[in-house]
Design an enzyme around this catalytic site. Structure first.
Site, PDB file in Angstrom:
ATOM      1  N   GLU A 192      -4.504   2.468  -4.680  1.00 37.11           N
ATOM      2  CA  GLU A 192      -3.179   2.575  -4.372  1.00 37.11           C
ATOM      3  C   GLU A 192      -2.752   1.344  -3.795  1.00 37.11           C
ATOM      4  O   GLU A 192      -1.455   1.374  -3.411  1.00 37.11           O
ATOM      5  CB  GLU A 192      -2.906   3.877  -3.478  1.00 37.11           C
ATOM      6  CG  GLU A 192      -3.065   3.716  -2.196  1.00 37.11           C
ATOM      7  CD  GLU A 192      -4.489   4.128  -1.806  1.00 37.11           C
ATOM      8  OE1 GLU A 192      -4.816   4.469  -0.468  1.00 37.11           O
ATOM      9  OE2 GLU A 192      -5.308   4.169  -2.658  1.00 37.11           O
ATOM     10  N   ASP A 249       0.882  -1.221   0.017  1.00 37.33           N
ATOM     11  CA  ASP A 249      -0.195  -0.011   0.046  1.00 37.33           C
ATOM     12  C   ASP A 249       0.932   1.270  -0.041  1.00 37.33           C
ATOM     13  O   ASP A 249       2.088   1.421   0.851  1.00 37.33           O
ATOM     14  CB  ASP A 249      -0.877  -0.063   1.324  1.00 37.33           C
ATOM     15  CG  ASP A 249      -1.770   1.041   1.210  1.00 37.33           C
ATOM     16  OD1 ASP A 249      -2.870   1.062   0.468  1.00 37.33           O
ATOM     17  OD2 ASP A 249      -1.622   2.126   1.969  1.00 37.33           O
TER      18      ASP A 249
END
Length: 302
Positions: free
Chosen positions: A217, A173
Site C-alpha cells: 500500500e 502510505d
C-alpha cells in the site's frame, strides 16, 4: 501506428531530403535536419520513432551521431537506419557496429526503403509495448518498483553530471490499510489502491514526473525539476484529495478519521546525495514521522 509515427530524416543534401520526404510523408509524420548537430538538437526536443541518417556530413558524421544517440539512456532505443552512398562492406559493418539497425546504399530502391521503414517501426512499436508492460504495476497501472529504481538512478546521475536542478521524492502510505483489507476484503482493498493510484495519476503535471507503486500500500512520486516546497504542496494536495474520495474505513481504533487517508514523507535529492537508497531512507523517515504524529499528514525531511 503509421500516421502517428515520427520519422527524422538527416542529410545535408536537400535533394536527398526531398526524395525521402516525397516517399514517406503520405504515411508518416516526417521531419528533417540538415546536419548532425541539428539532428541531436531536434531529438532532444522530441524523440522520433525512427531516424534515417546520412553518414557523410560536414559538421558531424553519421557514425558520431549514432554513437551519441546510443550513449544516452533517453535516446538509445531510437532505431537508426543509415542511408548513404558509402557502399563497401567495411563501411556497412562500421555503421552496424555504431548501433544502426539497418544500412541502405544510395541510390536506394523506394519500395525497399518503404518496406524496411514499415518493418522497423512495427518492431519498435512491439518493443515499446513489451517495455511498457515490464515497467508497469499490474494492479494500479502506475510504474512498478523496478522501473522506479531505474529512473531514480538516472535522475541522480543527471543531477550529478549536469549540475541540474535537484529533484524531490514523496513516499506515500495508505493509513490503516491492513485494517481496511481485513474488514472489507482483498477485492475492496485492490479497488481502494486503484482509486488512490487514480489520484496520483491526476497529479502528473510535468512530462518527467512519475508515480510508482513502491510496494503493497506504499507509493512513490518522483518529481524531477521540483523543489522541496513545491513537492510538499503536491503531497498536501494528494492527502486532501484522498480524503475527498471518502472511502469508508470505519471502526479504526484510536483514530478520528472514518475514511481512508494517506501519510506522506518528502525528501530532496541534490548532487551531494550519496545514493538512491539514502534518498529513500530520508523520505521514509519523514513518512514515519508523519505516521507517528497521527497520520493523514505530510512531513518533510530537512
Amino acid at each position: 501506428m503509421n500516421s502517428d509515427s515520427y520519422i527524422l530524416v538527416v542529410d545535408d543534401q536537400m535533394a536527398n531530403i526531398e526524395a525521402l520526404g516525397e516517399l514517406l510523408a503520405d504515411q508518416y509524420d516526417v521531419h528533417f535536419a540538415l546536419s548532425g548537430q541539428a539532428a541531436l538538437a531536434q531529438v532532444a526536443k522530441s524523440k522520433p520513432d525512427l531516424i534515417l541518417l546520412d553518414i557523410m556530413m560536414p559538421d558531424m558524421d553519421g557514425y558520431a551521431v549514432c554513437r551519441q544517440l546510443q550513449s544516452q539512456l533517453e535516446t538509445a532505443d531510437i532505431p537508426v537506419m543509415f542511408i548513404t552512398a558509402l557502399a563497401t562492406p567495411d563501411e556497412e559493418t562500421r555503421g552496424l557496429d555504431a548501433g544502426a539497425v539497418d544500412y541502405i546504399v544510395k541510390p536506394f530502391n523506394p519500395t525497399i526503403v518503404r518496406a524496411r521503414v514499415r518493418n522497423h517501426l512495427a518492431f519498435k512499436h512491439a518493443k515499446d509495448q513489451l517495455r511498457l508492460l515490464a515497467q508497469t504495476d499490474g494492479l494500479t497501472g502506475l510504474a512498478n518498483r523496478r522501473y522506479l529504481f531505474e529512473r531514480l538512478q538516472a535522475e541522480l546521475e543527471r543531477v550529478r553530471e549536469q549540475a541540474a536542478q535537484p529533484f524531490s521524492l514523496i513516499l506515500i502510505d495508505v493509513d490503516h490499510f491492513k485494517h481496511y483489507n481485513d474488514s472489507q476484503g482483498h477485492v475492496a482493498g485492490d479497488l481502494c489502491l486503484q482509486r488512490v493510484a487514480g489520484v496520483l495519476k491526476a497529479e502528473l503535471r510535468n512530462p518527467d514526473d512519475m508515480m510508482a507503486r513502491y510496494g503493497g500500500e506504499e507509493f512513490c512520486c518522483l518529481l524531477p525539476h521540483t523543489g522541496l516546497a513545491d513537492a510538499e504542496q503536491i503531497a498536501l494536495r494528494i492527502c486532501r484529495r484522498i480524503n475527498e474520495l471518502a472511502i469508508p474505513n470505519a471502526d479504526v481504533e484510536h483514530d478520528a478519521q472514518r475514511v481512508v487517508t494517506v501519510s506522506a514523507g518528502v525528501a530532496l535529492c541534490t548532487a551531494a546525495m550519496a545514493s538512491v537508497e539514502t534518498l529513500l531512507q530520508q523520505a521514509d523517515r519523514a513518512l514515519y514521522t508523519a505516521k507517528a504524529a497521527g497520520r493523514n499528514q505530510v512531513k518533510v525531511w530537512v
